[in-house]
Enzyme design. Structure first.
Site, PDB file in Angstrom:
ATOM      1  N   ARG A  61       1.004  -1.477  -0.402  1.00 33.04           N
ATOM      2  CA  ARG A  61       0.499   0.020   0.132  1.00 33.04           C
ATOM      3  C   ARG A  61       0.573   1.081   0.154  1.00 33.04           C
ATOM      4  O   ARG A  61       0.157   2.516  -0.313  1.00 33.04           O
ATOM      5  CB  ARG A  61      -1.291  -0.084   1.330  1.00 33.04           C
ATOM      6  CG  ARG A  61      -1.938   1.486   0.940  1.00 33.04           C
ATOM      7  CD  ARG A  61      -2.807   0.397   3.100  1.00 33.04           C
ATOM      8  NE  ARG A  61      -3.754   1.861   3.068  1.00 33.04           N
ATOM      9  CZ  ARG A  61      -4.078   2.607   3.798  1.00 33.04           C
ATOM     10  NH1 ARG A  61      -3.473   2.179   4.798  1.00 33.04           N
ATOM     11  NH2 ARG A  61      -4.464   3.908   3.556  1.00 33.04           N
ATOM     12  N   HIS A  65       0.389   3.866  -2.677  1.00 33.89           N
ATOM     13  CA  HIS A  65       0.104   5.290  -2.395  1.00 33.89           C
ATOM     14  C   HIS A  65       1.691   6.920  -2.256  1.00 33.89           C
ATOM     15  O   HIS A  65       1.019   7.889  -3.077  1.00 33.89           O
ATOM     16  CB  HIS A  65      -0.273   5.748  -0.729  1.00 33.89           C
ATOM     17  CG  HIS A  65      -1.186   5.744  -0.488  1.00 33.89           C
ATOM     18  ND1 HIS A  65      -2.062   5.918   0.627  1.00 33.89           N
ATOM     19  CD2 HIS A  65      -1.569   3.926  -0.227  1.00 33.89           C
ATOM     20  CE1 HIS A  65      -3.070   5.471   0.704  1.00 33.89           C
ATOM     21  NE2 HIS A  65      -3.057   4.032  -0.115  1.00 33.89           N
ATOM     22  N   ASN A  92      -3.266   8.923   4.474  1.00 35.50           N
ATOM     23  CA  ASN A  92      -1.997   8.238   4.898  1.00 35.50           C
ATOM     24  C   ASN A  92      -1.828   7.820   6.135  1.00 35.50           C
ATOM     25  O   ASN A  92      -0.672   7.916   6.453  1.00 35.50           O
ATOM     26  CB  ASN A  92      -0.739   8.950   3.967  1.00 35.50           C
ATOM     27  CG  ASN A  92      -0.585   9.006   2.988  1.00 35.50           C
ATOM     28  OD1 ASN A  92      -0.651   8.247   2.115  1.00 35.50           O
ATOM     29  ND2 ASN A  92       0.072   9.642   1.787  1.00 35.50           N
ATOM     30  N   HIS A 190      -5.692  -5.603  -2.585  1.00 38.32           N
ATOM     31  CA  HIS A 190      -6.422  -6.235  -1.388  1.00 38.32           C
ATOM     32  C   HIS A 190      -6.639  -7.749  -0.842  1.00 38.32           C
ATOM     33  O   HIS A 190      -7.614  -8.002   0.287  1.00 38.32           O
ATOM     34  CB  HIS A 190      -8.266  -4.915  -1.415  1.00 38.32           C
ATOM     35  CG  HIS A 190      -7.468  -4.053  -1.751  1.00 38.32           C
ATOM     36  ND1 HIS A 190      -9.100  -2.773  -2.106  1.00 38.32           N
ATOM     37  CD2 HIS A 190      -6.947  -3.298  -1.355  1.00 38.32           C
ATOM     38  CE1 HIS A 190      -8.503  -1.453  -2.308  1.00 38.32           C
ATOM     39  NE2 HIS A 190      -7.080  -1.461  -2.152  1.00 38.32           N
TER      40      HIS A 190
END
Length: 325
Positions: A61, A65, A92, A190
């Protein structure tokens, strides 16, 4: 004179091509400058991820990001004295693994000071941690350099929201050169992810269906979340599995749940609202798991190239949280 002039042009062109080549990501970029670099990252990951396997999802992740804001340049890692850096943006705040990246950076600085970028460390650690828990392998060409700007506003604008519809999501992906299949594949990360109630509470309490439940969500699944997980809309401590019953395994279960209307986020459910996206989900589910692994890897490599800084751009940070003085 003409021959000399032509030779001069050829030399200039060759030098330009060499410069262009050097400015591109390449496999084993540190082969000469820091030969042990990738082994150091991999060894550290293999030593620690088995004891904390949930960090694989966190590092994956983090890579995502980071790349979605200013490209894959580790701008996400920068601290701000005014609280206006990317890491201070709401999407975040739940990120983990910053200390993990810092420890890897310390090992690399001890081996080859000022050579390996924090951006490359994120990319390598994300891949190696996923492989360590049994997920897919993908190539990670290196040579990224670190950015010197980190802006909270840009993070809020560019990181896809859990509440986004398909049109908004696709626009954000397209803006970075990613297409519908890339979006479906990257969302497949995910399968090992977790979240918290605020990201899904609007679907449980403030939607248009009975009891405030999103009518596009399986009612039994939604009622179970409300009764046993998100008893209040603001609960920010309870862990929600994005792939219930299979979150420790990198597999296709996430996509199966989408077709059962059991995607946790609105952005997950949105993937079934577009014909191209839905067709690709069905293709993944009707194919061997290895097909998903291969295609996921290609999408990750593509994402890892977004707006990278190479050559003389940016810098090689001495500490990942601080720009060089």
């Amino acid at each position: 004179m003409a021959g000399t002039s032509s030779l001069g042009i050829v030399v200039v062109v060759v030098l330009a091509l060499i410069g262009s080549t050097q400015a591109q990501l390449q496999m084993y970029f540190y082969g000469m400058s820091c030969p042990k670099a990738e082994h150091i990252v991999k060894d550290y990951v293999k030593q620690h991820i088995p004891n904390a396997p949930s960090l694989a999802a966190a590092l994956l992740r983090m890579h995502f990001h980071d790349c979605f804001v200013r490209g894959c340049d580790a701008s996400l890692l920068l601290n701000s004295t005014t609280g206006q850096a990317e890491k201070n943006a709401t999407p975040n705040l739940s990120l983990r693994g910053f200390d993990f990246i810092d420890r890897v950076k310390s090992l690399l600085e001890a081996e080859c000071p000022g050579v390996v970028s924090c951006a490359d460390i994120i990319a390598l650690a994300a891949r190696d941690s996923v492989v360590t828990i049994g997920g897919p392998f993908w190539n990670v060409p290196t040579g990224r350099r670190d950015g010197v700007i980190s802006n909270i506003t840009e993070a809020l604008a560019n990181i896809p929201s859990a509440l986004s519809n398909f049109t908004t999501l696709l626009s954000q992906f397209n803006n970075l050169g990613l297409n519908t299949t890339d979006m479906v594949l990257l969302s497949g990360g995910h399968t090992i992810g977790i979240s918290h109630c605020p990201a899904v509470s609007p679907r449980l309490y403030n939607s248009t269906g009975p009891g405030g439940i999103d009518p596009t969500m399986d009612s039994e699944y939604a009622e179970n979340l409300k009764a046993n997980k998100c008893k209040t809309a603001s609960d920010n401590t309870t862990i929600l599995e994005m792939d219930p019953g299979s979150r420790k395994t990198f597999d296709l279960s996430y996509y199966s749940l989408l077709l059962k209307r059991r995607g946790l986020f609105q952005s997950d459910a949105a993937l079934t609202t577009d014909s191209t996206s839905l067709a690709f989900i069905n293709q993944l589910l009707s194919s061997p798991t290895q097909f998903f692994f291969d295609e996921f890897g290609k999408a990750m490599e593509k994402m890892g190239r977004i707006n990278v800084k190479t050559g003389s751009e940016g810098e090689i940070r001495k500490q990942c949280a601080l720009v060089n003085s």
